[in-house]
Write a protein that holds these residues in place. Structure first.
Motif, short mmCIF file in Angstrom:
data_model
loop_
_atom_site.label_atom_id
_atom_site.label_comp_id
_atom_site.label_asym_id
_atom_site.label_seq_id
_atom_site.Cartn_x
_atom_site.Cartn_y
_atom_site.Cartn_z
N TYR A 14 58.66 -13.77 53.57
CA TYR A 14 58.63 -12.92 52.47
C TYR A 14 57.56 -13.74 51.55
CZ TYR A 14 62.88 -10.84 54.17
OH TYR A 14 63.57 -10.13 55.05
N LEU A 15 56.50 -12.97 51.16
CA LEU A 15 55.48 -13.32 50.32
C LEU A 15 55.48 -13.08 48.96
CD1 LEU A 15 54.23 -12.59 53.33
CD2 LEU A 15 52.03 -13.67 52.13
N ALA A 16 55.89 -14.16 48.00
CA ALA A 16 56.10 -13.75 46.63
C ALA A 16 54.52 -13.69 46.09
CB ALA A 16 56.62 -15.04 46.02
N VAL A 17 54.33 -12.49 45.50
CA VAL A 17 52.89 -12.22 44.87
C VAL A 17 52.77 -11.71 43.44
CG1 VAL A 17 51.06 -10.12 45.22
CG2 VAL A 17 52.34 -10.80 47.36
N GLU A 18 51.80 -12.27 42.99
CA GLU A 18 51.51 -12.24 41.47
C GLU A 18 50.32 -11.25 41.25
OE1 GLU A 18 49.83 -14.55 37.81
OE2 GLU A 18 50.18 -15.65 39.55
N LEU A 19 50.99 -10.14 40.33
CA LEU A 19 49.65 -9.17 40.16
C LEU A 19 49.06 -8.97 38.59
CD1 LEU A 19 51.72 -6.21 41.69
CD2 LEU A 19 50.00 -7.44 42.93
N ALA A 68 55.44 -9.03 43.25
CA ALA A 68 56.13 -8.17 44.11
C ALA A 68 56.43 -9.16 45.10
CB ALA A 68 55.18 -7.03 44.81
N LEU A 69 57.29 -8.77 46.29
CA LEU A 69 57.85 -9.45 47.23
C LEU A 69 57.63 -8.37 48.53
CD1 LEU A 69 59.46 -12.08 47.60
CD2 LEU A 69 61.60 -10.55 47.94
N VAL A 70 56.60 -9.19 49.33
CA VAL A 70 55.95 -8.53 50.56
C VAL A 70 56.67 -9.05 51.79
CG1 VAL A 70 53.98 -7.60 51.79
CG2 VAL A 70 54.01 -7.95 49.17
N ARG A 71 57.11 -8.41 52.60
CA ARG A 71 57.55 -8.44 53.69
C ARG A 71 56.65 -8.56 55.08
NH1 ARG A 71 61.73 -5.05 56.69
NH2 ARG A 71 60.09 -4.10 57.62
N ALA A 72 56.45 -9.72 55.74
CA ALA A 72 55.56 -9.91 56.79
C ALA A 72 56.26 -10.47 58.12
CB ALA A 72 54.38 -10.51 56.61
N ARG A 73 56.05 -9.97 59.34
CA ARG A 73 56.76 -10.67 60.46
C ARG A 73 56.44 -12.07 60.58
NH1 ARG A 73 58.82 -7.22 64.09
NH2 ARG A 73 58.03 -5.02 63.98
N ARG A 74 57.20 -12.85 60.84
CA ARG A 74 57.06 -14.31 61.15
C ARG A 74 55.89 -14.57 62.11
NH1 ARG A 74 61.55 -18.08 63.72
NH2 ARG A 74 60.59 -17.03 65.63
N GLY A 75 55.13 -15.47 61.90
CA GLY A 75 53.97 -15.77 62.87
C GLY A 75 52.68 -14.74 62.29
N GLU A 76 52.86 -14.12 61.47
CA GLU A 76 51.84 -13.05 60.83
C GLU A 76 51.46 -13.51 59.54
OE1 GLU A 76 49.87 -10.89 62.79
OE2 GLU A 76 51.17 -11.41 64.67
N ASN A 112 62.60 -19.24 44.02
CA ASN A 112 61.24 -20.40 43.90
C ASN A 112 60.06 -19.71 43.39
OD1 ASN A 112 63.16 -22.23 45.15
ND2 ASN A 112 62.46 -21.59 47.17
N TYR A 113 59.76 -18.46 43.50
CA TYR A 113 58.36 -18.00 43.27
C TYR A 113 58.30 -16.93 42.14
CZ TYR A 113 57.54 -20.74 47.05
OH TYR A 113 57.36 -21.87 48.12
N LEU A 114 59.43 -16.05 42.07
CA LEU A 114 59.40 -14.73 41.10
C LEU A 114 60.07 -15.23 39.64
CD1 LEU A 114 60.12 -11.97 43.92
CD2 LEU A 114 57.88 -12.95 43.13
N GLY A 115 59.87 -14.02 38.67
CA GLY A 115 60.42 -14.42 37.61
C GLY A 115 59.49 -15.01 36.71
N GLU A 116 58.33 -15.46 37.07
CA GLU A 116 57.18 -16.06 36.43
C GLU A 116 56.22 -15.09 35.96
OE1 GLU A 116 56.06 -19.30 38.50
OE2 GLU A 116 58.21 -20.06 38.94
#
Length: 160
Positions: A14-19, A68-76, A112-116
């Motif tokens: 799960y990638l925590a993304v800032e926009l 946003a929280l973006v889901r990706a496959r492990r290894g990618e 750890n990463y969202l809410g900021e």
């Protein structure tokens, strides 16, 4: 239909993304998801995009800032980060996308990463370009100035 055994189920990261965008940008979740898919397909091709399987699972955006929280496959994950870096606009609005961090669970990513979100914004009249006062939106040291219907990014002036 039976569920797959645990060792055969796909593993996710799960990638925590800032926009960040101009203050009047209205970037909705579906539009951001399409921009991510488009960027991934252009960078990785259809097979690579399918392997990464990027999906927006959580999203919030208002007043020109969001996350946003973006889901990706492990290894990618590296390919997913590269695809997210290619997102430069959503529905014609320029957008800055930055990955804050990566976790193995949604809960850890949120804690750890969202809410900021970006600093709170406030509207104010600003002096800009010697042409008198204009409307602007301030976020910390950054100021977005409304210049006759288009936005101009600026910083605060030092009063040294």
């Amino acid at each position: 239909m039976k569920h797959l055994p645990k060792h055969l189920r796909p593993r996710w990261r799960y990638l925590a993304v800032e926009l960040e965008a101009w203050p009047d940008a209205g970037v909705r979740r579906g539009e951001f998801q399409r921009a991510v898919w488009f960027a991934a397909a252009n960078l990785l091709g259809d097979p690579g995009s399918a392997d990464a399987d990027l999906r927006v699972v959580e999203y919030s955006f208002r007043d020109g800032a969001g996350e946003a929280l973006v889901r990706a496959r492990r290894g990618e994950v590296d390919r997913a980060r590269a695809a997210l870096a290619c997102v430069s606009e959503v529905r014609g609005d320029p957008v800055r996308v930055a990955v804050r961090g990566v976790s193995g669970t949604m809960r850890a990513a949120e804690e750890n990463y969202l809410g900021e979100t970006a600093e709170p914004s406030r509207e104010d009249d600003v002096a800009f370009g010697g042409g008198g006062e204009r409307s602007g939106v301030a976020r910390g040291e950054r100021v977005d100035v409304d210049d006759a219907g288009s936005w101009v990014g600026a910083t605060r002036r030092d009063h040294g």
